[in-house]
Write a protein that holds these residues in place. Structure first.
Motif: not given
Length: 435
Positions: A25-32, A58-61, A379-383, A391-392
């Motif tokens: 779930h790591d997301i990289t955004v390159k700003s242009e 949120i997922l990573k938190k 936290e496990q339920v929230l994860l 994923n959706a």
């Protein structure tokens, strides 16, 4: 099914370049630099990108929270184990004395429980049997973990006269009330069928059936979590943590003649129930027994009590038989022996200060661990929920890019300065099913 492994979808656009790894779930955004105007499709794409970034954060938190709480739980487990080893050494060196001291306490508890077992076909009778005769079987049921006991076995009074009158004041219904720690336990006590009838194979009825007992009639349940606790202080350096309630005083400042104490402070409570019984850290005196007795006053005689009647706010008891349930509500008549009484307070010798401190620390640490465990489960339920929504949203973005990759063109793209959106997809389940 199409194999999406290492699939790359490219689209020319003037929005930021987004890298989405579907196996993580790591997301990289390159700003242009954005063009001054965005098409409707480009705006929709940008909105999807931002939504996916937010859900990824949120997922990573939640994952980081779980790692932190797990470390905390392990540390507390180690602390509890070390303290228990220390107590074990104390028990080994003092075993003969403690066994002799425990004998009278056990005899008192057996005697009281035998009286309660006259009410075998009751919730109290089932709880008493599960706590004594069938403790191994009872520990196998999750419901019993949330049941602390019944009122009559959670407090002790050494003086027979005081014991009799305090028990009479509460009455058999309250004395045989089942005490639960949480509202969830109360809700699990009974379940009902479609017609609203009690299911005899579940809840406390199911526990009774497991030891060959039925429960007749109604019964009282007290939930510690739902009580309003005493919020004042405690008597300084009192090992029993008696409540520091201001004594009644006459206009001249004197304490009324014959006043003994408040009933709530005349109950002896085992150390294990003095601290951290509830989720908020309260003990039984400031919750259960304050709920039952509030500021009921105890006097030597009727005469003493009646002379102080203007100072009585929550009821009073005299040791020669009169009871004021509440201001203006009196109980007269011949005094009858209480059907159910508290245990006697006689027990083992008082432990040393060091021993008591270790016991208190274990109790506090176990309470902290219980709270950490509750947080960890949440936290496990929230994860799990966060993974589903992430994923959706990721699948939604993949489908959007696939549909628009050949059609979305920005002014910047026509000028030769288009940006590339890349999505790396690693869907193992689809790969295996595709094969």
């Amino acid at each position: 099914m199409t194999n999406h492994s290492n699939e790359q979808i490219y689209a020319q656009n003037s929005s930021p370049a987004l890298l989405v790894d579907q196996g993580w779930h790591d997301i990289t955004v390159k700003s242009e630099p954005e063009s001054e105007t965005l098409s409707q499709a480009e705006r929709a794409l940008k909105k999807l990108q931002e939504a996916l970034e937010k859900k990824g954060r949120i997922l990573k938190k939640h994952e980081e929270n779980i790692k932190f709480l797990t470390r905390q739980e392990n540390t507390l487990n180690d602390t509890i184990l070390d303290l228990q080893v220390t107590l074990g050494k104390y028990h080994s060196s003092n075993r003969p004395m403690m066994e002799r001291g425990n004998l009278s306490q056990e005899e008192s508890e057996v005697e009281n429980i035998q009286r309660n077992l006259k009410h075998t076909n009751s919730a109290a009778g089932v709880v008493c049997q599960l706590k004594t005769r069938h403790s191994t079987r009872g520990s196998q049921f999750p419901l019993t973990k949330g049941i602390l006991g019944i009122v009559a076995t959670l407090g002790k009074v050494d003086d027979d006269t005081i014991n009799s009158y305090l028990s009479s004041y509460l009455g058999k219904t309250n004395m045989l009330a089942v005490v639960c720690k949480t509202l969830d336990t109360v809700k699990a006590m009974e379940s009902y069928d479609k017609e609203g009838l009690v299911k005899k194979n579940s809840g406390i009825h199911g526990l009774g059936a497991s030891i060959g007992q039925t429960i007749d009639g109604r019964f009282c349940v007290i939930c510690l979590e739902c009580l309003s606790p005493y919020v004042g202080g405690f008597i300084t350096n009192d090992p029993q943590r008696r409540l520091d309630i201001q004594k009644p005083r006459l206009p001249n400042g004197e304490i009324p003649h014959g006043f003994i104490d408040y009933a709530v402070n005349m109950i002896y409570i085992d150390r294990e129930n003095l601290f951290y019984v509830t989720h908020d850290g309260y003990g039984l005196r400031e919750t259960l027994f304050y709920h039952l007795f509030s500021r009921v006053q105890v006097y030597q005689t009727r005469k003493d009590m009646m002379q102080a009647v203007s100072l009585i706010t929550d009821g009073a008891i005299s040791l020669d038989g009169e009871i004021i349930k509440s201001p203006g509500d009196y109980i007269f008549g011949a005094v009858e022996e209480a059907d159910v009484k508290f245990l006697k307070a006689s027990g083992p010798p008082c432990p040393t200060a060091d021993y008591s401190a270790i016991e208190d620390k274990i109790k506090k640490t176990e309470w902290e661990k219980e709270r950490i465990s509750d947080d960890l489960r949440r936290e496990q339920v929230l994860l799990k929920q966060a993974k589903v929504t992430f994923n959706a949203k990721r699948e939604e973005l993949i489908q959007f890019l696939a549909q628009s990759s050949n059609t979305v063109q920005s002014p910047a793209a026509r000028d030769g300065s288009a940006l590339r959106f890349q999505i790396k997809s690693e869907v193992k389940n689809e790969t295996s099913s595709g094969n």
